[in-house]
Design a protein around this motif. Structure first.
Motif, PDB file in Angstrom:
ATOM      1  N   ALA A  83       0.813  -1.213   0.000  1.00  0.00           N
ATOM      2  CA  ALA A  83       0.000   0.000   0.000  1.00  0.00           C
ATOM      3  C   ALA A  83       0.850   1.269   0.000  1.00  0.00           C
ATOM      4  CB  ALA A  83      -0.908   0.001   1.227  1.00  0.00           C
ATOM      5  N   SER A  84       2.162   1.109   0.112  1.00  0.00           N
ATOM      6  CA  SER A  84       3.035   2.286   0.226  1.00  0.00           C
ATOM      7  C   SER A  84       4.140   2.272  -0.815  1.00  0.00           C
ATOM      8  CB  SER A  84       3.637   2.343   1.635  1.00  0.00           C
ATOM      9  OG  SER A  84       2.667   2.266   2.628  1.00  0.00           O
ATOM     10  N   ALA A  85       3.854   1.688  -1.968  1.00  0.00           N
ATOM     11  CA  ALA A  85       4.889   1.546  -3.000  1.00  0.00           C
ATOM     12  C   ALA A  85       5.443   2.885  -3.462  1.00  0.00           C
ATOM     13  CB  ALA A  85       4.319   0.777  -4.197  1.00  0.00           C
ATOM     14  N   ASP A  86       4.650   3.954  -3.317  1.00  0.00           N
ATOM     15  CA  ASP A  86       5.084   5.271  -3.782  1.00  0.00           C
ATOM     16  C   ASP A  86       5.576   6.161  -2.639  1.00  0.00           C
ATOM     17  OD1 ASP A  86       2.627   5.434  -2.592  1.00  0.00           O
ATOM     18  OD2 ASP A  86       1.831   6.937  -4.003  1.00  0.00           O
ATOM     19  N   ARG A  87       5.845   5.558  -1.482  1.00  0.00           N
ATOM     20  CA  ARG A  87       6.298   6.340  -0.329  1.00  0.00           C
ATOM     21  C   ARG A  87       7.635   5.787   0.175  1.00  0.00           C
ATOM     22  NH1 ARG A  87       1.662   7.346   3.985  1.00  0.00           N
ATOM     23  NH2 ARG A  87       3.296   8.774   4.674  1.00  0.00           N
ATOM     24  N   PRO A  88       8.741   6.284  -0.348  1.00  0.00           N
ATOM     25  CA  PRO A  88      10.055   5.728  -0.007  1.00  0.00           C
ATOM     26  C   PRO A  88      10.390   5.813   1.476  1.00  0.00           C
ATOM     27  CG  PRO A  88      10.272   7.784  -1.243  1.00  0.00           C
ATOM     28  CD  PRO A  88       8.847   7.373  -1.339  1.00  0.00           C
ATOM     29  N   GLU A  89       9.896   6.845   2.173  1.00  0.00           N
ATOM     30  CA  GLU A  89      10.210   6.962   3.592  1.00  0.00           C
ATOM     31  C   GLU A  89       9.552   5.836   4.391  1.00  0.00           C
ATOM     32  OE1 GLU A  89       6.323   9.052   3.066  1.00  0.00           O
ATOM     33  OE2 GLU A  89       8.200   8.863   1.955  1.00  0.00           O
ATOM     34  N   VAL A  90       8.347   5.420   3.966  1.00  0.00           N
ATOM     35  CA  VAL A  90       7.676   4.300   4.618  1.00  0.00           C
ATOM     36  C   VAL A  90       8.404   2.995   4.294  1.00  0.00           C
ATOM     37  CG1 VAL A  90       5.539   2.958   4.738  1.00  0.00           C
ATOM     38  CG2 VAL A  90       5.444   5.456   4.609  1.00  0.00           C
ATOM     39  N   LEU A  91       8.839   2.838   3.060  1.00  0.00           N
ATOM     40  CA  LEU A  91       9.543   1.626   2.653  1.00  0.00           C
ATOM     41  C   LEU A  91      10.849   1.471   3.413  1.00  0.00           C
ATOM     42  CD1 LEU A  91       8.942   1.674  -1.211  1.00  0.00           C
ATOM     43  CD2 LEU A  91       7.722   0.366   0.537  1.00  0.00           C
ATOM     44  N   ARG A  92      11.544   2.582   3.666  1.00  0.00           N
ATOM     45  CA  ARG A  92      12.791   2.503   4.435  1.00  0.00           C
ATOM     46  C   ARG A  92      12.513   2.036   5.867  1.00  0.00           C
ATOM     47  NH1 ARG A  92      14.192   7.158   1.382  1.00  0.00           N
ATOM     48  NH2 ARG A  92      13.422   8.550   3.033  1.00  0.00           N
ATOM     49  N   SER A  93      11.439   2.531   6.446  1.00  0.00           N
ATOM     50  CA  SER A  93      11.074   2.104   7.795  1.00  0.00           C
ATOM     51  C   SER A  93      10.692   0.625   7.808  1.00  0.00           C
ATOM     52  CB  SER A  93       9.902   2.950   8.328  1.00  0.00           C
ATOM     53  OG  SER A  93      10.285   4.299   8.479  1.00  0.00           O
ATOM     54  N   LEU A  94      10.004   0.178   6.769  1.00  0.00           N
ATOM     55  CA  LEU A  94       9.634  -1.234   6.681  1.00  0.00           C
ATOM     56  C   LEU A  94      10.869  -2.108   6.539  1.00  0.00           C
ATOM     57  CD1 LEU A  94       6.487  -1.039   4.378  1.00  0.00           C
ATOM     58  CD2 LEU A  94       6.550  -1.605   6.816  1.00  0.00           C
ATOM     59  N   ASP A  95      11.852  -1.638   5.784  1.00  0.00           N
ATOM     60  CA  ASP A  95      13.102  -2.391   5.667  1.00  0.00           C
ATOM     61  C   ASP A  95      13.754  -2.566   7.038  1.00  0.00           C
ATOM     62  OD1 ASP A  95      12.821  -2.633   2.947  1.00  0.00           O
ATOM     63  OD2 ASP A  95      14.121  -0.927   2.472  1.00  0.00           O
ATOM     64  N   MET A  96      13.741  -1.507   7.837  1.00  0.00           N
ATOM     65  CA  MET A  96      14.301  -1.585   9.179  1.00  0.00           C
ATOM     66  C   MET A  96      13.530  -2.595  10.025  1.00  0.00           C
ATOM     67  SD  MET A  96      13.543  -0.493  12.506  1.00  0.00           S
ATOM     68  CE  MET A  96      12.491   0.948  12.286  1.00  0.00           C
ATOM     69  N   ILE A  97      12.188  -2.558   9.939  1.00  0.00           N
ATOM     70  CA  ILE A  97      11.365  -3.500  10.699  1.00  0.00           C
ATOM     71  C   ILE A  97      11.665  -4.932  10.274  1.00  0.00           C
ATOM     72  CG2 ILE A  97       8.999  -4.269  11.125  1.00  0.00           C
ATOM     73  CD1 ILE A  97       8.150  -1.320  10.844  1.00  0.00           C
ATOM     74  N   ASP A  98      11.786  -5.165   8.970  1.00  0.00           N
ATOM     75  CA  ASP A  98      12.094  -6.504   8.476  1.00  0.00           C
ATOM     76  C   ASP A  98      13.429  -7.009   9.016  1.00  0.00           C
ATOM     77  OD1 ASP A  98       9.760  -6.796   7.045  1.00  0.00           O
ATOM     78  OD2 ASP A  98      10.605  -6.068   5.155  1.00  0.00           O
ATOM     79  N   ARG A  99      14.424  -6.116   9.064  1.00  0.00           N
ATOM     80  CA  ARG A  99      15.731  -6.536   9.583  1.00  0.00           C
ATOM     81  C   ARG A  99      15.657  -6.880  11.071  1.00  0.00           C
ATOM     82  NH1 ARG A  99      17.486  -2.518   5.813  1.00  0.00           N
ATOM     83  NH2 ARG A  99      17.442  -0.866   7.386  1.00  0.00           N
ATOM     84  N   GLN A 100      14.866  -6.115  11.817  1.00  0.00           N
ATOM     85  CA  GLN A 100      14.739  -6.402  13.244  1.00  0.00           C
ATOM     86  C   GLN A 100      13.943  -7.688  13.473  1.00  0.00           C
ATOM     87  OE1 GLN A 100      16.460  -4.827  15.540  1.00  0.00           O
ATOM     88  NE2 GLN A 100      17.301  -3.566  13.896  1.00  0.00           N
ATOM     89  N   ILE A 101      12.950  -7.956  12.639  1.00  0.00           N
ATOM     90  CA  ILE A 101      12.226  -9.226  12.722  1.00  0.00           C
ATOM     91  C   ILE A 101      13.178 -10.387  12.477  1.00  0.00           C
ATOM     92  CG2 ILE A 101      10.499 -10.667  11.555  1.00  0.00           C
ATOM     93  CD1 ILE A 101       8.818  -8.141  11.147  1.00  0.00           C
ATOM     94  N   ALA A 102      14.056 -10.225  11.495  1.00  0.00           N
ATOM     95  CA  ALA A 102      15.037 -11.275  11.209  1.00  0.00           C
ATOM     96  C   ALA A 102      15.965 -11.496  12.399  1.00  0.00           C
ATOM     97  CB  ALA A 102      15.841 -10.916   9.958  1.00  0.00           C
ATOM     98  N   GLN A 103      16.333 -10.419  13.096  1.00  0.00           N
ATOM     99  CA  GLN A 103      17.183 -10.543  14.286  1.00  0.00           C
ATOM    100  C   GLN A 103      16.472 -11.342  15.377  1.00  0.00           C
ATOM    101  OE1 GLN A 103      20.312  -9.528  14.943  1.00  0.00           O
ATOM    102  NE2 GLN A 103      20.746  -7.588  13.931  1.00  0.00           N
ATOM    103  N   ILE A 104      15.187 -11.048  15.584  1.00  0.00           N
ATOM    104  CA  ILE A 104      14.431 -11.763  16.613  1.00  0.00           C
ATOM    105  C   ILE A 104      14.277 -13.242  16.238  1.00  0.00           C
ATOM    106  CG2 ILE A 104      12.209 -11.913  17.801  1.00  0.00           C
ATOM    107  CD1 ILE A 104      11.933  -8.883  17.360  1.00  0.00           C
ATOM    108  N   ALA A 105      14.030 -13.496  14.951  1.00  0.00           N
ATOM    109  CA  ALA A 105      13.902 -14.883  14.491  1.00  0.00           C
ATOM    110  C   ALA A 105      15.200 -15.638  14.723  1.00  0.00           C
ATOM    111  CB  ALA A 105      13.525 -14.915  13.010  1.00  0.00           C
ATOM    112  N   ARG A 106      16.327 -14.990  14.465  1.00  0.00           N
ATOM    113  CA  ARG A 106      17.618 -15.630  14.696  1.00  0.00           C
ATOM    114  C   ARG A 106      17.815 -15.913  16.182  1.00  0.00           C
ATOM    115  NH1 ARG A 106      22.415 -15.950  11.812  1.00  0.00           N
ATOM    116  NH2 ARG A 106      24.251 -16.328  13.106  1.00  0.00           N
ATOM    117  N   LEU A 107      17.423 -14.983  17.031  1.00  0.00           N
ATOM    118  CA  LEU A 107      17.531 -15.172  18.471  1.00  0.00           C
ATOM    119  C   LEU A 107      16.706 -16.377  18.913  1.00  0.00           C
ATOM    120  CD1 LEU A 107      18.329 -14.218  21.330  1.00  0.00           C
ATOM    121  CD2 LEU A 107      16.401 -12.637  21.233  1.00  0.00           C
ATOM    122  N   ALA A 108      15.476 -16.480  18.408  1.00  0.00           N
ATOM    123  CA  ALA A 108      14.615 -17.616  18.759  1.00  0.00           C
ATOM    124  C   ALA A 108      15.227 -18.928  18.288  1.00  0.00           C
ATOM    125  CB  ALA A 108      13.223 -17.421  18.146  1.00  0.00           C
ATOM    126  N   ASP A 109      15.762 -18.939  17.074  1.00  0.00           N
ATOM    127  CA  ASP A 109      16.405 -20.150  16.559  1.00  0.00           C
ATOM    128  C   ASP A 109      17.605 -20.544  17.420  1.00  0.00           C
ATOM    129  OD1 ASP A 109      14.574 -20.335  14.523  1.00  0.00           O
ATOM    130  OD2 ASP A 109      15.854 -19.365  13.021  1.00  0.00           O
TER     131      ASP A 109
END
Length: 288
Positions: A83-109
């Protein structure tokens, strides 16, 4: 672009790699500055009857609770991204969230693997595996990670036809853990080198860096579960000291060995993984 895996040298220079959102760094710095209580200080492997079992139950419960929210979070970020394909500032924040989710997943593993190591219960499959097949994903991920930190990453595979027998997922995990540590403990503009070759009947994977190095006091215990030191606390970015214990368990379950050398703090380190070669070369046209 096609890359010859017999001699790999990555040089990634994209906007995202050079100018990743600094929010990740702020979050990780906050984690590192928080109070850290070493597991060894609690003597997790207790002397009382039932203490190890209770420890594993607690770790498994924490891992489960960590993983629970991740799937809905991932789905939410996917929907917001569409829903935010035309909003680069939102996409950058989502990239950060995705990286932090990956960190938590690694911690759980890591927590789940800690319980399996303690019970000698890491699950393994047995397949004939081409060396390039289980190295490709860890090397590609490391190429991207080093680019973000302006590190030089070089990988050389002397013979792509080498084959071993084992679990390709677990073998990739072991190599990825070594590479993850190398990236984590090597400063910006540092160098990380991977060499893959055959030595007699062994496949040898060497991961060398010019990073923080390892103290003489820690070196004999570097593969212990929950090994802690000022090195790991200061630069772990949330790590628990489980990754190298997983490497040791995986490699030894495949009949191999793993070792670490370092001249001391500030002198870099080298980790060497050795696995028996079951089939040295795959004949062209041979079915896999």
């Amino acid at each position: 672009m096609s890359v010859d895996p017999t001699s790999l040298r990555w040089s990634v220079d994209t906007y995202d790699a050079r100018h990743a959102d600094g929010t990740d760094e702020i979050i990780e710095r906050t984690v590192r500055q928080s109070t850290v209580v070493p597991f060894n200080g609690f003597r997790l492997v207790g002397d009382r009857a039932g203490a190890p079992k209770l420890k594993n139950q607690v770790l498994a419960m924490v891992a489960h609770e960590l993983r629970g929210p991740l799937t809905p979070l991932q789905l939410a970020t996917q929907l917001i991204r569409k829903a935010s394909a035309d909003r680069p500032e939102v996409l950058r924040s989502l990239d950060m969230i995705d990286r932090q989710i990956a960190q938590i997943a690694r911690l759980a593993d890591d927590l789940m693997d800690a319980t399996r190591i303690d019970r000698d219960a890491l699950r393994m499959s047995q397949d004939r595996v081409d060396v390039v097949a289980f190295l490709a994903a860890p090397l590609a991920a490391t190429a991207l990670a080093t680019a973000k930190r302006n590190q030089t990453f070089t990988a050389q595979i002397a013979d792509r036809t080498l084959r071993i027998e084992g679990d390709p997922v677990r073998l990739a995990q072991a190599v990825n853990n070594l590479l993850h540590n190398a990236v984590k403990y090597t400063p910006e503009n540092g160098c990380i080198t991977v060499n893959v070759l055959s030595d007699g009947k062994d496949l040898v994977v060497s991961v060398k860096d010019d990073g923080l190095g390892i103290s003489g006091a820690l070196l004999p215990h570097i593969f212990d579960l929950f090994a802690q030191s000022s090195r790991t606390i200061a630069a772990s970015a949330g790590g628990l000291g489980v990754g190298l214990a997983v490497v040791k368990a995986v490699v030894e379950s495949h009949g191999g060995t793993v070792s670490a050398t370092s001249a001391g703090p500030g002198a870099g380190s080298e980790f060497t993984l050795r696995l028996p070669i079951v089939i040295e070369r795959r004949v062209a046209g041979e079915p896999t």
